[in-house]
Design an enzyme around this catalytic site. Structure first.
Site, PDB file in Angstrom:
ATOM      1  N   THR A 129     -47.797  -2.792 -11.042  1.00  0.00           N
ATOM      2  CA  THR A 129     -48.699  -2.984 -12.180  1.00  0.00           C
ATOM      3  C   THR A 129     -47.955  -2.676 -13.468  1.00  0.00           C
ATOM      4  OG1 THR A 129     -50.623  -2.385 -10.852  1.00  0.00           O
ATOM      5  CG2 THR A 129     -50.849  -2.227 -13.247  1.00  0.00           C
ATOM      6  N   TYR A 130     -47.884  -3.675 -14.345  1.00  0.00           N
ATOM      7  CA  TYR A 130     -47.179  -3.497 -15.617  1.00  0.00           C
ATOM      8  C   TYR A 130     -47.811  -2.342 -16.387  1.00  0.00           C
ATOM      9  CZ  TYR A 130     -44.510  -4.891 -19.721  1.00  0.00           C
ATOM     10  OH  TYR A 130     -43.633  -4.920 -20.777  1.00  0.00           O
ATOM     11  N   ASN A 179     -55.630  -3.171 -11.080  1.00  0.00           N
ATOM     12  CA  ASN A 179     -54.648  -2.623 -12.009  1.00  0.00           C
ATOM     13  C   ASN A 179     -55.195  -1.482 -12.859  1.00  0.00           C
ATOM     14  OD1 ASN A 179     -52.676  -4.305 -11.072  1.00  0.00           O
ATOM     15  ND2 ASN A 179     -52.831  -5.788 -12.742  1.00  0.00           N
ATOM     16  N   GLU A 235       4.346 -15.328  14.686  1.00  0.00           N
ATOM     17  CA  GLU A 235       5.673 -15.482  14.098  1.00  0.00           C
ATOM     18  C   GLU A 235       6.665 -15.945  15.172  1.00  0.00           C
ATOM     19  OE1 GLU A 235       8.706 -12.480  11.616  1.00  0.00           O
ATOM     20  OE2 GLU A 235       7.007 -11.681  12.763  1.00  0.00           O
ATOM     21  N   CYS A 259       4.354 -11.568   8.727  1.00  0.00           N
ATOM     22  CA  CYS A 259       4.557 -10.217   9.254  1.00  0.00           C
ATOM     23  C   CYS A 259       4.844  -9.153   8.193  1.00  0.00           C
ATOM     24  CB  CYS A 259       5.664 -10.246  10.296  1.00  0.00           C
ATOM     25  SG  CYS A 259       5.626  -8.783  11.394  1.00  0.00           S
ATOM     26  N   TYR A 261      15.038  -1.891   9.713  1.00  0.00           N
ATOM     27  CA  TYR A 261      14.909  -0.450   9.884  1.00  0.00           C
ATOM     28  C   TYR A 261      14.254  -0.199  11.234  1.00  0.00           C
ATOM     29  CZ  TYR A 261      10.081  -1.400   8.430  1.00  0.00           C
ATOM     30  OH  TYR A 261       8.813  -1.909   8.330  1.00  0.00           O
ATOM     31  N   GLU A 313     -40.094  -4.015  -4.390  1.00  0.00           N
ATOM     32  CA  GLU A 313     -41.284  -4.251  -5.191  1.00  0.00           C
ATOM     33  C   GLU A 313     -40.910  -4.795  -6.568  1.00  0.00           C
ATOM     34  OE1 GLU A 313     -44.209  -0.796  -3.309  1.00  0.00           O
ATOM     35  OE2 GLU A 313     -43.147  -0.425  -5.191  1.00  0.00           O
ATOM     36  N   LYS A 317       9.713 -16.552   5.280  1.00  0.00           N
ATOM     37  CA  LYS A 317       9.372 -15.130   5.175  1.00  0.00           C
ATOM     38  C   LYS A 317      10.167 -14.502   4.030  1.00  0.00           C
ATOM     39  CE  LYS A 317       9.100 -11.042   8.219  1.00  0.00           C
ATOM     40  NZ  LYS A 317       9.292 -10.585   9.617  1.00  0.00           N
ATOM     41  N   LEU A 358     -44.952   5.395   1.708  1.00  0.00           N
ATOM     42  CA  LEU A 358     -43.503   5.563   1.883  1.00  0.00           C
ATOM     43  C   LEU A 358     -42.777   5.926   0.590  1.00  0.00           C
ATOM     44  CD1 LEU A 358     -42.204   2.739   4.267  1.00  0.00           C
ATOM     45  CD2 LEU A 358     -41.781   5.191   4.457  1.00  0.00           C
ATOM     46  N   TRP A 383     -44.069  -6.715  -7.646  1.00  0.00           N
ATOM     47  CA  TRP A 383     -45.240  -6.132  -6.996  1.00  0.00           C
ATOM     48  C   TRP A 383     -45.460  -4.721  -7.554  1.00  0.00           C
ATOM     49  CZ3 TRP A 383     -49.068  -8.345  -4.605  1.00  0.00           C
ATOM     50  CH2 TRP A 383     -49.938  -7.591  -3.811  1.00  0.00           C
TER      51      TRP A 383
END
Length: 646
Positions: A479-480, A443, A46, A173, A121, A472, A115, A362, A477
């Site tokens: 199995t249905y 599967n 500024e 500012c 103040y 997955e 601005k 995991l 990845w």
């Protein structure tokens, strides 16, 4: 510019109060340096041409005249450069003095932005010198800057013709510190980058507040925010300025200056990423009452479409915080969300029994730990958790013993149900050759395990807890109607890279050293469905050898779903993030695999069981990912193919 990246800079030059010629020379040096570095947007503080601390000297005509001459000189210095400049100076028009940001490119003055909020103040008394600018834009003729009329007003947008997603607006500012900053409206009227020319002085602790203010404003507006602050060179009669420059993007601090040292901070904003986020937010729009009340003027500017050299970094594991303290906080939070989700489901169904298959891998380990945490929250005996291990053709001693020991140490009910005989009988029933290790061979085992889990849950009036993770599911990845199915999937929105950290964090919180040892060994075990016979007692089927490294797939998943990036852009970011880990050919190979599997396996995700969302990316068909199961991926494939053509 390519892929939406734009190199930007916030600069604090060394200045002298009221010495406009000196200041302009210093600014010119920075402009030249940054242009050579490829910076396209450069913001100065500024009132930088005069200094912010001139006080009543702002009322001296000679100073105002010199400021104009300095600006005129910088216009000349910018000729032949496409860098977009924002410079602060005092500017008199219609008998009033304004604190303005001049916008300059290639020898042209594109506009002036006054601005709005004048602080008067505490240590500030700007209303003694300056008038507040208005929203309305007027066109003014300044003969010393040529015969072209110049737009003057707050509601100014500067849009790049070659990259329309790049739309820049400015505030000055105190404007940012007001209850409703002008930048709020700028963003709603399509500005993706906000620049702020400021002379915020420093007091104890103010830097923390300032940083949070800038960061949060960039998050609220889903924008890039450049904050250039006055520094050393301003008068220290009453105040000290630190040059605390900041560059933020949607709540992230990309670059921050070291305080009390003048200089430049440089990074790249991704404006296409910002637009992607805005497109998802139907609340990011102009209120009907506000619509039509404001009139914005858009000024076009041009930039060369070139490939921006990137200095910002991209984490290899975007789902995992890099700072340990933040990571531990995130892990605790996620485990709690998972447990609370399951807790609600158990209470709602008046169920005091949870059934899950535990393999020694995991995902099932994390699901078991979350279920234990849930039962402890409910004050239910852990014996109500039925942990079932179902060894078959591919089970190794390592995973088998880890599953057994972990269940015992956690004091849950352990059942061992070998499934070899049942599978062999099933093969006889359907005419499957036991020596044919095809997809049916694999599967059948997964579906048999799921049938056992479901039937025991029926016997015990229990609930089957799903173990599959989001990585997955993204790749299909699973199995249905096998491990793909459960009654509540606690890991459904946890990517594989994060699963590791959750298990590791859980281990750290335990006093039982034996459980810690088991969990550490689980973490060190190769990821595998263990559906093929072991080789010399070791796991023969390693998932990451078949579908690719999960750290790559999680990277692809994050940028694909979180930001909707094109494959070519994801490839570019992955090459940067993993340049010391994988060859480009490897990254490309698995990126192709990711997109192929992602599109062809949506039918599995379309019928997922319930599960808690824990992060910004989720593949639930009831939440973040609602896509047809038969969408064609040709246009994504075409973009991928163009990568290797270049």
């Amino acid at each position: 510019m390519k892929d939406g990246f734009i190199k930007v800079c916030a600069a604090t030059p060394d200045i002298q109060v009221a010495n406009c010629k000196y200041n302009a020379d210093k600014i010119a040096e920075i402009i030249k340096e940054q242009a050579e570095l490829g910076v396209k947007i450069l913001v100065f503080p500024e009132l930088v041409l005069t200094g912010y601390t001139c006080q009543d000297l702002f009322l001296q005509e000679v100073l105002l005249k010199e400021a104009k001459l300095a600006l005129k000189e910088l216009l000349k210095q910018s000729e032949g450069l496409e860098i977009l400049l924002f410079l602060g100076l005092p500017f008199s028009i219609h008998g009033k003095l304004y604190n303005v940001a001049a916008v300059v490119q290639n020898g042209r003055l594109l506009g002036m932005i006054p601005k709005k909020y004048m602080p008067s103040y505490a240590e500030f008394y700007e209303t003694r010198h300056f008038y507040a600018g208005t929203d309305e834009v007027e066109w003014i003729l300044l003969s010393e800057f040529g015969e072209e009329k110049i737009p003057f007003g707050r509601n100014l947008l500067f849009q790049c013709k070659e990259l329309p997603e790049l739309c820049v607006a400015a505030e000055i500012c105190e404007d940012l510190w007001a209850p409703v900053p002008p930048s709020c409206f700028h963003a709603l009227y399509n500005a993706t980058v906000i620049v702020n020319l400021t002379a915020s002085n420093d007091t104890t602790g103010k830097d923390d507040y300032r940083r949070e203010l800038v960061k949060n404003q960039s998050a609220r507006l889903v924008c890039g925010y450049l904050y250039a602050c006055a520094g050393e060179g301003e008068s220290t009669q009453d105040l000290v300025f630190s040059g605390h420059n900041l560059i933020c993007e949607n709540g992230l601090v990309l670059a921050e200056a070291k305080r009390f040292e003048n200089g430049c901070i440089i990074t790249e904003l991704d404006v296409k990423r910002l637009l992607s986020d805005r497109r998802k937010m139907n609340t990011f729009h102009i209120n009907g009452i506000e619509q039509g009340k404001r009139k914005y003027v858009t000024v076009d500017f041009s930039l060369s479409m070139e490939k921006t050299s990137l200095t910002r970094t991209f984490p290899q594991k975007p789902f995992v915080p890099s700072i340990r303290k933040e990571r531990e906080k995130r892990c605790e939070e996620i485990l709690t969300i998972q447990a609370l989700g399951l807790k609600k489901r158990l209470v709602h169904t008046n169920c005091k029994c949870a059934v899950l298959g535990i393999s020694g891998g995991l995902d099932s380990t994390l699901a078991l730990l979350v279920t234990v945490k849930t039962f402890d929250m409910l004050g239910i005996d852990r014996k109500g958790i039925i942990s079932i291990t179902m060894p078959c053709f591919g089970t190794t001693d390592r995973t088998y013993h880890n599953a057994i020991e972990l269940s015992k140490r956690l004091h849950v009910t352990l059942l061992e149900i070998p499934i070899k005989d049942a599978i062999n009988q099933h093969f006889k029933d359907i005419g499957q050759d036991q020596n044919n290790h095809d997809i049916t061979y694999e599967n059948s085992q997964a579906r048999m395990r799921t049938m056992i889990l479901m039937d025991i849950a029926n016997q015990k009036n229990g609930m089957v807890i799903g173990t599959g993770d989001m990585s997955e599911l993204a790749l299909g990845w699973a199995t249905y109607n096998g491990d793909h199915m459960s009654m509540y999937g606690v890991n459904a929105s946890i990517p594989k890279t994060l699963v590791r950290y959750l298990v590791a964090y859980y281990a750290q919180t335990l006093e039982d050293k034996k459980i810690q040892e088991i969990l550490i060994d689980v973490l060190n075990t190769p990821v595998s469905p263990e559906l093929l016979p072991p080789k010399n007692g070791e796991i023969a089927q390693k998932t990451e050898d078949l579908v690719g490294p999960y750290e790559l797939h999680d990277f692809y998943l994050y940028y694909c779903l979180r930001f909707g990036m094109m494959p070519s852009k994801i490839f570019r970011l992955a090459c940067l993030a993993f340049q010391d880990v994988y060859k480009k050919e490897t990254i490309y190979q698995w990126l192709k695999t990711f997109y192929y599997r992602f599109f062809t396996q949506q039918f599995k995700r379309s019928c997922l069981p319930d599960g808690p969302k824990v992060g910004s990316v989720c593949v639930s068909p009831r939440g973040d990912l609602r896509m047809p199961s038969d969408a064609v991926w040709d246009i994504w494939k075409k973009d991928l193919e163009m990568i290797m053509d270049k």
